[in-house]
Design a protein around this motif. Structure first.
Motif, PDB file in Angstrom:
ATOM      1  N   GLU A  48      20.354  -0.814   9.192  1.00  0.00           N
ATOM      2  CA  GLU A  48      21.604  -1.261   8.575  1.00  0.00           C
ATOM      3  C   GLU A  48      21.351  -1.730   7.131  1.00  0.00           C
ATOM      4  OE1 GLU A  48      24.558  -0.894   9.689  1.00  0.00           O
ATOM      5  OE2 GLU A  48      24.062  -0.315  11.764  1.00  0.00           O
ATOM      6  N   LEU A  49      20.236  -2.458   6.972  1.00  0.00           N
ATOM      7  CA  LEU A  49      19.893  -2.957   5.645  1.00  0.00           C
ATOM      8  C   LEU A  49      19.684  -1.792   4.672  1.00  0.00           C
ATOM      9  CD1 LEU A  49      19.517  -5.827   4.526  1.00  0.00           C
ATOM     10  CD2 LEU A  49      17.051  -5.515   4.789  1.00  0.00           C
ATOM     11  N   ALA A  50      18.999  -0.716   5.160  1.00  0.00           N
ATOM     12  CA  ALA A  50      18.742   0.451   4.321  1.00  0.00           C
ATOM     13  C   ALA A  50      20.050   1.106   3.913  1.00  0.00           C
ATOM     14  CB  ALA A  50      17.857   1.446   5.071  1.00  0.00           C
ATOM     15  N   LYS A  51      21.005   1.150   4.887  1.00  0.00           N
ATOM     16  CA  LYS A  51      22.308   1.739   4.557  1.00  0.00           C
ATOM     17  C   LYS A  51      22.976   0.954   3.428  1.00  0.00           C
ATOM     18  CE  LYS A  51      23.311   3.596   9.143  1.00  0.00           C
ATOM     19  NZ  LYS A  51      23.913   3.168  10.416  1.00  0.00           N
ATOM     20  N   GLY A  52      22.798  -0.399   3.474  1.00  0.00           N
ATOM     21  CA  GLY A  52      23.391  -1.277   2.477  1.00  0.00           C
ATOM     22  C   GLY A  52      22.924  -0.982   1.050  1.00  0.00           C
ATOM     23  N   VAL A  53      21.710  -0.425   0.948  1.00  0.00           N
ATOM     24  CA  VAL A  53      21.157  -0.137  -0.384  1.00  0.00           C
ATOM     25  C   VAL A  53      22.073   0.819  -1.143  1.00  0.00           C
ATOM     26  CG1 VAL A  53      19.208   0.923  -1.624  1.00  0.00           C
ATOM     27  CG2 VAL A  53      18.786  -0.577   0.338  1.00  0.00           C
ATOM     28  N   GLY A  54      22.652   1.792  -0.395  1.00  0.00           N
ATOM     29  CA  GLY A  54      23.522   2.780  -1.017  1.00  0.00           C
ATOM     30  C   GLY A  54      24.770   2.165  -1.616  1.00  0.00           C
ATOM     31  N   GLU A  68      21.748   0.567 -10.639  1.00  0.00           N
ATOM     32  CA  GLU A  68      20.514   0.060 -11.256  1.00  0.00           C
ATOM     33  C   GLU A  68      19.723  -0.829 -10.294  1.00  0.00           C
ATOM     34  OE1 GLU A  68      23.534  -0.449 -12.200  1.00  0.00           O
ATOM     35  OE2 GLU A  68      23.948  -2.596 -12.351  1.00  0.00           O
ATOM     36  N   ALA A  69      20.414  -1.393  -9.296  1.00  0.00           N
ATOM     37  CA  ALA A  69      19.700  -2.270  -8.345  1.00  0.00           C
ATOM     38  C   ALA A  69      19.059  -1.482  -7.195  1.00  0.00           C
ATOM     39  CB  ALA A  69      20.669  -3.305  -7.768  1.00  0.00           C
ATOM     40  N   ARG A  70      19.465  -0.194  -7.004  1.00  0.00           N
ATOM     41  CA  ARG A  70      19.037   0.538  -5.807  1.00  0.00           C
ATOM     42  C   ARG A  70      17.519   0.785  -5.702  1.00  0.00           C
ATOM     43  NH1 ARG A  70      23.727   5.095  -5.868  1.00  0.00           N
ATOM     44  NH2 ARG A  70      25.479   3.620  -5.736  1.00  0.00           N
ATOM     45  N   PRO A  71      16.880   1.241  -6.835  1.00  0.00           N
ATOM     46  CA  PRO A  71      15.450   1.567  -6.639  1.00  0.00           C
ATOM     47  C   PRO A  71      14.649   0.388  -6.108  1.00  0.00           C
ATOM     48  CG  PRO A  71      16.216   2.339  -8.769  1.00  0.00           C
ATOM     49  CD  PRO A  71      17.340   1.508  -8.216  1.00  0.00           C
ATOM     50  N   GLU A  72      14.854  -0.759  -6.708  1.00  0.00           N
ATOM     51  CA  GLU A  72      14.052  -1.902  -6.294  1.00  0.00           C
ATOM     52  C   GLU A  72      14.379  -2.314  -4.867  1.00  0.00           C
ATOM     53  OE1 GLU A  72      14.314  -5.417  -8.819  1.00  0.00           O
ATOM     54  OE2 GLU A  72      13.087  -6.409  -7.270  1.00  0.00           O
ATOM     55  N   ALA A  73      15.688  -2.343  -4.559  1.00  0.00           N
ATOM     56  CA  ALA A  73      16.109  -2.703  -3.200  1.00  0.00           C
ATOM     57  C   ALA A  73      15.558  -1.687  -2.204  1.00  0.00           C
ATOM     58  CB  ALA A  73      17.623  -2.764  -3.117  1.00  0.00           C
ATOM     59  N   GLY A  74      15.638  -0.397  -2.579  1.00  0.00           N
ATOM     60  CA  GLY A  74      15.122   0.664  -1.691  1.00  0.00           C
ATOM     61  C   GLY A  74      13.650   0.452  -1.388  1.00  0.00           C
TER      62      GLY A  74
END
Ligand code: DAH
Length: 360
Positions: free
Chosen positions: A41-47, A52-58
């Motif tokens: 679920e957390l990974a889905k939230g990255v999308g 600009e925040a996605r790479p780091e969160a991913g």
């Protein structure tokens, strides 16, 4: 995102640590990494984050996933080892416990009686000797003081084989165990004290005769052996065998070419409703042949009869088995009927001994 990852990691690692068995651990795995799992679920939230925040969160979520997978693997190995230890401890076998079921195999009455007789004579210091079923004329007859054309050859109906020895005399199936006397004395030096159980063959077939049956031969040779030794030995034997101290016994003069004097031993018995019962009663039943080894037989194997004397005896094993265990027809011994064997057979775990009881 960062703090969410940290909180989730702490929570999941605690759950993994707490899982008490492989089943619980699997539930934690599904809860973390399954299709609807917390990490998934957390990974889905990255999308849904700003680009600009996605790479780091991913990267953070992927790293979390990796650490959780690693922790699961480690815990799984720990729990599997614990599980194996538990099973090893639980599944030990106590080999001192008695067997659960009676073994289904049975000991044939002939084997049982051979064991019983052997136990009795072994206790008196006799050893077990053996000889071949296929004999030559010399050992079965001539050396036992039964020369060719001697009428006593007709006492026993012999099976002759087609093969002949060097002298052109046919080999035969031994008609008694007495040739083992000769083979024993030829092979060794006195004193001798042997019994020889085995198969013997005669052309005969009815309720009490089969073409193959069993005998036990006994031979004792020593200095100053006499008839008293023979009597004492056989009386002790027969009482031990029938497991009764009060069995009446008598010796009757008889004739065998290889003994002089010769005798037959009878035991007292009684006929009760057609059944023969040994002990008591007014009847007598012949049980064995015996005598002092003939001087000619001793001399024939190179023993000086002035120095060495011996006694010998021969008895029918099958007949003793019939008497002791109340089996009416000898032919049934060799029919290989499993129901018969189940009924008359003996437990393989009850080995006959004098101290533990012969038949109990
Ligand atoms: N061999 C004899 C038979 O089969 C039995 C026998 C009698 C054996 C006397 C002996 C003996 O050793 O002394 O009939």
């Amino acid at each position: 995102m960062q703090s969410e990852v940290q909180a989730l990691e702490a929570e999941l690692l605690a759950l993994i640590e707490k899982a008490a068995d492989l089943g619980e651990l699997e539930a934690v795995r599904v809860r973390a990494l399954g299709r609807r799992g917390r990490v998934t679920e957390l990974a889905k939230g990255v999308g849904r984050l700003p680009p600009e925040a996605r790479p780091e969160a991913g990267r953070a979520v992927n790293a979390l996933k990796g650490r959780i997978e690693e922790a699961l693997l480690r815990r799984r190995a720990e729990l599997a080892a614990k599980e194996q230890e538990r099973r090893l401890a639980q599944e030990t076998i106590d080999i001192t416990l008695p067997p659960k079921e009676r073994p289904s195999g049975r000991i044939h009455p002939v084997s049982q009686v051979i064991e019983e007789i052997t136990a009795i004579f072994a206790d008196m210091g006799f050893e077990v000797a053996e000889g071949p079923d296929v004999e030559d004329d010399e050992h079965n007859f001539a050396a036992l003081n039964i020369p060719p054309e001697h009428p006593s050859r007709q006492m026993q109906e012999t099976f002759f084989l087609c093969a002949e020895d060097e002298a052109g005399t046919p080999y035969l199936l031994r008609t008694h165990t007495s040739p083992v006397q000769i083979r024993t004395m030829e092979a060794g030096r006195p004193p001798f004290r042997i019994i020889a159980p085995g198969r013997v063959y005669r052309r005969d077939y009815d309720m009490t005769h089969t073409p193959m049956f069993h005998q036990i031969e006994g031979l004792l040779v020593d200095r100053r052996t006499h008839m008293g030794h023979l009597k004492g030995c056989l009386v002790d034997f027969i009482r031990a065998f029938f497991e009764r101290d009060d069995i009446p016994v008598r010796f009757r003069p008889s004739y065998f070419p290889f003994t002089e004097p010769s005798a037959e031993m009878d035991v007292g018995c009684e006929r009760r409703q057609g059944q023969l019962v040994v002990g008591g009663g007014k009847d007598w039943l012949e049980i064995l042949g015996c005598g002092m080894v003939h001087p000619k037989v001793l001399a024939g194997v190179g023993l000086d009869p002035e120095v060495w004397q011996g006694f010998a005896f021969g008895l029918g094993i099958d007949r003793l088995a019939m008497l002791k265990y109340g089996i009416a027809d000898l032919r049934t011994f060799f029919e290989g009927d499993l129901r018969w064997l189940t009924h008359y057979g003996f437990s393989p775990l009850d080995v006959p001994t004098l101290f533990g009881g012969l038949s109990r």
